[in-house]
Design a protein around this motif. Structure first.
Motif, PDB file in Angstrom:
ATOM      1  N   VAL A 255       0.835  -1.213   0.000  1.00  0.00           N
ATOM      2  CA  VAL A 255       0.000   0.000   0.000  1.00  0.00           C
ATOM      3  C   VAL A 255       0.867   1.259   0.000  1.00  0.00           C
ATOM      4  O   VAL A 255       0.606   2.219  -0.720  1.00  0.00           O
ATOM      5  CB  VAL A 255      -0.945   0.001   1.225  1.00  0.00           C
ATOM      6  N   LEU A 256       1.897   1.261   0.815  1.00  0.00           N
ATOM      7  CA  LEU A 256       2.795   2.404   0.953  1.00  0.00           C
ATOM      8  C   LEU A 256       4.225   1.871   0.948  1.00  0.00           C
ATOM      9  O   LEU A 256       4.649   1.217   1.900  1.00  0.00           O
ATOM     10  CB  LEU A 256       2.499   3.158   2.256  1.00  0.00           C
ATOM     11  N   GLY A 257       4.965   2.137  -0.111  1.00  0.00           N
ATOM     12  CA  GLY A 257       6.302   1.579  -0.277  1.00  0.00           C
ATOM     13  C   GLY A 257       7.209   1.880   0.899  1.00  0.00           C
ATOM     14  O   GLY A 257       7.312   3.024   1.344  1.00  0.00           O
ATOM     15  N   ASN A 258       7.879   0.860   1.424  1.00  0.00           N
ATOM     16  CA  ASN A 258       8.827   1.045   2.516  1.00  0.00           C
ATOM     17  C   ASN A 258       9.739  -0.165   2.612  1.00  0.00           C
ATOM     18  O   ASN A 258       9.456  -1.217   2.035  1.00  0.00           O
ATOM     19  CB  ASN A 258       8.098   1.297   3.838  1.00  0.00           C
ATOM     20  N   ALA A 259      10.815  -0.013   3.349  1.00  0.00           N
ATOM     21  CA  ALA A 259      11.779  -1.096   3.538  1.00  0.00           C
ATOM     22  C   ALA A 259      11.853  -1.508   5.005  1.00  0.00           C
ATOM     23  O   ALA A 259      12.888  -1.977   5.477  1.00  0.00           O
ATOM     24  CB  ALA A 259      13.165  -0.676   3.035  1.00  0.00           C
ATOM     25  N   GLY A 260      10.758  -1.312   5.736  1.00  0.00           N
ATOM     26  CA  GLY A 260      10.771  -1.648   7.159  1.00  0.00           C
ATOM     27  C   GLY A 260      11.608  -0.638   7.932  1.00  0.00           C
ATOM     28  O   GLY A 260      11.737   0.533   7.545  1.00  0.00           O
ATOM     29  N   SER A 261      12.199  -1.067   9.023  1.00  0.00           N
ATOM     30  CA  SER A 261      13.049  -0.180   9.826  1.00  0.00           C
ATOM     31  C   SER A 261      14.233   0.274   8.988  1.00  0.00           C
ATOM     32  O   SER A 261      15.001  -0.553   8.499  1.00  0.00           O
ATOM     33  CB  SER A 261      13.543  -0.906  11.081  1.00  0.00           C
ATOM     34  N   PHE A 262      14.392   1.587   8.832  1.00  0.00           N
ATOM     35  CA  PHE A 262      15.421   2.088   7.927  1.00  0.00           C
ATOM     36  C   PHE A 262      16.762   2.290   8.622  1.00  0.00           C
ATOM     37  O   PHE A 262      17.801   2.342   7.965  1.00  0.00           O
ATOM     38  CB  PHE A 262      14.974   3.403   7.288  1.00  0.00           C
ATOM     39  N   PHE A 263      16.756   2.395   9.945  1.00  0.00           N
ATOM     40  CA  PHE A 263      17.999   2.579  10.690  1.00  0.00           C
ATOM     41  C   PHE A 263      18.094   1.539  11.799  1.00  0.00           C
ATOM     42  O   PHE A 263      17.082   1.129  12.376  1.00  0.00           O
ATOM     43  CB  PHE A 263      18.070   3.980  11.308  1.00  0.00           C
ATOM     44  N   LYS A 264      19.317   1.150  12.117  1.00  0.00           N
ATOM     45  CA  LYS A 264      19.549   0.250  13.239  1.00  0.00           C
ATOM     46  C   LYS A 264      19.405   1.022  14.551  1.00  0.00           C
ATOM     47  O   LYS A 264      19.664   2.228  14.607  1.00  0.00           O
ATOM     48  CB  LYS A 264      20.963  -0.334  13.179  1.00  0.00           C
ATOM     49  N   ASN A 265      19.033   0.320  15.596  1.00  0.00           N
ATOM     50  CA  ASN A 265      19.072   0.923  16.929  1.00  0.00           C
ATOM     51  C   ASN A 265      20.543   1.069  17.327  1.00  0.00           C
ATOM     52  O   ASN A 265      21.268   0.077  17.400  1.00  0.00           O
ATOM     53  CB  ASN A 265      18.343   0.049  17.941  1.00  0.00           C
ATOM     54  N   PRO A 266      21.010   2.301  17.570  1.00  0.00           N
ATOM     55  CA  PRO A 266      22.439   2.486  17.852  1.00  0.00           C
ATOM     56  C   PRO A 266      22.822   1.942  19.230  1.00  0.00           C
ATOM     57  O   PRO A 266      22.032   1.976  20.179  1.00  0.00           O
ATOM     58  CB  PRO A 266      22.609   4.006  17.807  1.00  0.00           C
ATOM     59  N   VAL A 267      24.038   1.444  19.325  1.00  0.00           N
ATOM     60  CA  VAL A 267      24.586   0.952  20.586  1.00  0.00           C
ATOM     61  C   VAL A 267      25.768   1.840  20.948  1.00  0.00           C
ATOM     62  O   VAL A 267      26.719   1.976  20.172  1.00  0.00           O
ATOM     63  CB  VAL A 267      25.028  -0.523  20.469  1.00  0.00           C
ATOM     64  N   ILE A 268      25.710   2.461  22.132  1.00  0.00           N
ATOM     65  CA  ILE A 268      26.731   3.424  22.545  1.00  0.00           C
ATOM     66  C   ILE A 268      27.285   3.018  23.911  1.00  0.00           C
ATOM     67  O   ILE A 268      26.757   2.129  24.575  1.00  0.00           O
ATOM     68  CB  ILE A 268      26.157   4.851  22.607  1.00  0.00           C
ATOM     69  N   ASP A 269      28.373   3.681  24.329  1.00  0.00           N
ATOM     70  CA  ASP A 269      28.945   3.330  25.634  1.00  0.00           C
ATOM     71  C   ASP A 269      28.064   3.875  26.760  1.00  0.00           C
ATOM     72  O   ASP A 269      27.283   4.823  26.575  1.00  0.00           O
ATOM     73  CB  ASP A 269      30.393   3.822  25.759  1.00  0.00           C
ATOM     74  N   ALA A 270      28.216   3.259  27.923  1.00  0.00           N
ATOM     75  CA  ALA A 270      27.333   3.557  29.051  1.00  0.00           C
ATOM     76  C   ALA A 270      27.453   5.009  29.509  1.00  0.00           C
ATOM     77  O   ALA A 270      26.463   5.625  29.918  1.00  0.00           O
ATOM     78  CB  ALA A 270      27.628   2.607  30.215  1.00  0.00           C
ATOM     79  N   GLY A 271      28.663   5.574  29.442  1.00  0.00           N
ATOM     80  CA  GLY A 271      28.856   6.947  29.875  1.00  0.00           C
ATOM     81  C   GLY A 271      28.095   7.937  29.007  1.00  0.00           C
ATOM     82  O   GLY A 271      27.462   8.871  29.514  1.00  0.00           O
TER      83      GLY A 271
END
Length: 362
Positions: A255-271
């Motif tokens: 219905v509406l063209g898309n590729a699902g989640s377009f970005f990864k959930n970023p993983v960063i340091d705890a600080g």
């Protein structure tokens, strides 16, 4: 009986990518594994410069892809079919599926045969063969947690490998098959070890609190058994709940063209995560086993003001900020321009770099 060589011909690929981007390329369809050795020979000859063969891209369902209008790559579309119970142990059913099978159809088929374990991954678009490339995951389950082995051809070396999960280099939305680049690995079959002693995985609140499962609040969470006072939901109930959640949250590519989640959930340091949490108390954070912290990319994009916002014919979806959509008439350049703008805004506001999930077929 001689095997007919694969023939590449110019084809329209707009209907073969879920973003609905216009594209044409030289395409061949793989329907029989017996054609692969000859393909490897042709690719080897091309690398030696004898026939000027263009590089090749292996295409599954086109659901994690940004296609340029005239890519330089030739395209091998995988259409291998077949599902079977390959083996059985005291603890698992070993189920094998050909790479061209629909992923969602395969999950549904397994449940209909009484082989649970993949229901949390229902309704993810794409093919079985593409699933290990991305190490797909959803609602508390990652594909590598159910994987038995992958049968894949190394097209550069011209030989098949039977790879165990430890040999696939799996990481968050990543694998050996993805890191080695387009055109090297051709996955032909994937096997899964599905548990006979099944317990529902209801770690995610959206799933645990779903109306269809609410009567089962005493059901197991994170593998703990259900209480004696309530029955755990069935695999089919979990499957249905996952499908309902995804349909409500995510647009249908038809219905509406898309590729699902377009970005990864970023993983960063705890600080860095702690500093952001002080600035943004409602920031969604997920501690990781290695001490780092995963952030919700959708939350970052929404807070940066991109939820429902358009840039020409493309935009971030009005219900799910993580999903980039084609409102009609978009080309790859429009998609990539929006992705750059979103990444720049998130970097400026939060100091976090977003990584694009879909690969670019150039």
């Amino acid at each position: 009986m001689s095997v007919q060589p694969l023939v590449f011909s110019d084809q329209d690929l707009q209907a073969r990518n879920t973003l609905g981007l216009p594209a044409r390329a030289a395409v061949a369809v793989l329907e029989d594994e017996s054609a692969i050795p000859a393909l490897c020979e042709a690719l080897a000859a091309g690398r030696k410069g004898r026939d000027g063969v263009a590089p090749m891209f292996v295409l599954g369902g086109g659901s994690n892809l940004v296609m340029l209008e005239r890519p330089r790559h030739r395209v091998l579309r995988v259409a291998l079919r077949g599902i079977r119970l390959r083996d059985e142990t005291a603890d698992h059913w070993i189920v094998e599926a050909a790479a061209g099978e629909s992923w969602h159809g395969f999950v549904d088929h397994c449940l209909s045969r009484g082989w649970p374990g993949l229901e949390n991954l229902a309704l993810i678009p794409g093919t079985v063969g593409a699933a290990p490339v991305q190490n797909i995951g959803a609602y508390g389950l990652e594909l590598d947690q159910r994987l038995h082995s992958v049968v894949a051809w190394d097209l550069r070396a011209g030989r098949a490998h039977d790879l165990r999960p430890s040999e696939c280099g799996f990481a968050y939305r990543d694998s050996l098959f993805k890191r080695d680049g387009a055109g090297r690995w051709l996955i032909v079959r994937v096997r899964f070890a599905l548990p006979k002693a099944w317990t529902p995985r209801l770690d995610y609140p959206d799933l645990r609190d779903h109306p269809g499962l609410r009567a089962e609040r005493g059901a197991s969470v994170s593998g703990r058994p259900a209480s004696a006072s309530s029955a755990a939901p069935s695999p089919r109930q979990v499957f249905d709940a996952v499908c309902d959640i995804r349909r409500r949250k995510l647009p249908d590519p038809a219905v509406l063209g898309n590729a699902g989640s377009f970005f990864k959930n970023p993983v960063i340091d705890a600080g860095q995560a702690e500093g952001l949490k002080q600035r943004f108390p409602d920031l969604r954070t997920y501690p990781q086993a290695d001490g780092r912290v995963k952030l919700a990319a959708g939350w970052l994009i929404e807070r940066a003001g991109w939820k429902g916002r358009r840039l020409g014919p493309v935009g971030m979806h009005e219900r799910q900020a993580l999903v980039l959509v084609n409102h009609g008439g978009a080309q790859a350049a429009d998609v990539l321009a929006l992705a750059r703008a979103v990444r720049a805004d998130v970097r400026e506001r939060f100091g976090v770099d977003l990584e694009q999930e879909p690969v670019v077929l150039d």
